[in-house]
Write an enzyme that holds these catalytic residues in place. Sequence first.
Site, PDB file in Angstrom:
ATOM      1  CG  ASP A  43      -0.370  -0.005   2.533  1.00  0.00           C
ATOM      2  OD1 ASP A  43       0.869  -0.101   2.633  1.00  0.00           O
ATOM      3  OD2 ASP A  43      -1.129   0.103   3.530  1.00  0.00           O
ATOM      4  CB  SER A  44       4.587   1.676   0.067  1.00  0.00           C
ATOM      5  OG  SER A  44       4.820   0.611  -0.843  1.00  0.00           O
ATOM      6  CG  ASP A  82       0.475  -3.995   2.283  1.00  0.00           C
ATOM      7  OD1 ASP A  82       0.201  -4.612   3.320  1.00  0.00           O
ATOM      8  OD2 ASP A  82       1.207  -2.981   2.255  1.00  0.00           O
ATOM      9  CD  GLU A 113       0.665  -1.504   8.234  1.00  0.00           C
ATOM     10  OE1 GLU A 113       0.307  -0.781   9.186  1.00  0.00           O
ATOM     11  OE2 GLU A 113       1.120  -1.048   7.172  1.00  0.00           O
ATOM     12  CD  GLU A 180       7.863  -0.220   7.453  1.00  0.00           C
ATOM     13  OE1 GLU A 180       6.892  -0.932   7.142  1.00  0.00           O
ATOM     14  OE2 GLU A 180       8.070   0.912   6.958  1.00  0.00           O
TER      15      GLU A 180
HETATM   16  O1  KIV Z   1       3.541  -1.105   1.686  1.00  0.00           O
HETATM   17  C1  KIV Z   1       4.679  -1.562   1.621  1.00  0.00           C
HETATM   18  O2  KIV Z   1       5.413  -1.392   0.634  1.00  0.00           O
HETATM   19  C2  KIV Z   1       5.162  -2.323   2.762  1.00  0.00           C
HETATM   20  C3  KIV Z   1       6.612  -2.657   2.810  1.00  0.00           C
HETATM   21  C4  KIV Z   1       7.380  -1.457   3.135  1.00  0.00           C
HETATM   22  C5  KIV Z   1       6.894  -3.782   3.731  1.00  0.00           C
HETATM   23  O3  KIV Z   1       4.415  -2.645   3.640  1.00  0.00           O
END
Ligand code: KIV
Length: 262
Positions: A43-44, A82, A113, A180
């Site tokens: 979700d980044s 994610d 998460e 993280e």
């Molecule tokens: O959203 C993401 O890219 C992540 C990674 C940084 C582990 O959760």
Amino acid sequence: MANNTVESIKSRKNGSPIVMITAYDYLFAKIFDGKVDIILVGDSLNHSFNGKDDTLSITIEEMIYHTKAVCRGAKDSLIVFDMPFGYYSTKDEALKSAIKVFKESGASAIKIEGGKEKAEIIKSLIEEKISVMGHIGLMPQALRRDGGYKIKGKNQNEEDMLIEDAKALEDAGVFCIVCEGVKRDVATKITQSVNIPVIGIGSGNGVDGQVLVWSDAFGFFRDFKPKFVRRYLDGAQQVEEALERYIDDVKSGDFPNISESY
Ligand code: KIV
């Protein structure tokens, strides 16, 4: 079926380091496919690809759109979806969201998460044949609760809680855990406290593997560079230089030449 499966990743505890990277589209997924063990549609992408301030506003439909593109490009790496903020608050909601992801995209697992507070929800998903990757330590979806992106494991209480979280996730049945933004020695202790792989980001090298956001690693995201990021390419700069050559060629009339014309 991809060469990398949930089981093959799980069996890499104390084996060769697991390499994971994010991807958000077909083009980059195709480049990364088979070379890395896991591709995470993180979700980044909401901020490092779409320019938003944080990860919170992305919807499950947007995540599925990107995951479908990644799945078209990658056949060998394990693809992990994610789960975005606000789609797994209860067992029912999490199951409904995960089933939607599995029916509409080709992802093989989801990432969630949360530590022990999410263990029951995660366990119920795994009972429904949905493989789950955990995520503890600095959790970007907890940004507003934590008042920013805060490094974890800075005192004994945080260390104890992180180890409890990792064990609760292992007991719930996750196949690996992302750790993280955790102090290096604490991440090492977390890794030693469970029998499943721990994949670090900003957590040192005492873990079972590493993950980076592709646009950080290849220098396309330049708004800021966290301390833990190593840039393997000045991607944005190289594109700018290539773009300048294209502009010059168009302006000078050099492009297209005879061999580039019908
Ligand atoms: O959203 C993401 O890219 C992540 C990674 C940084 C582990 O959760």
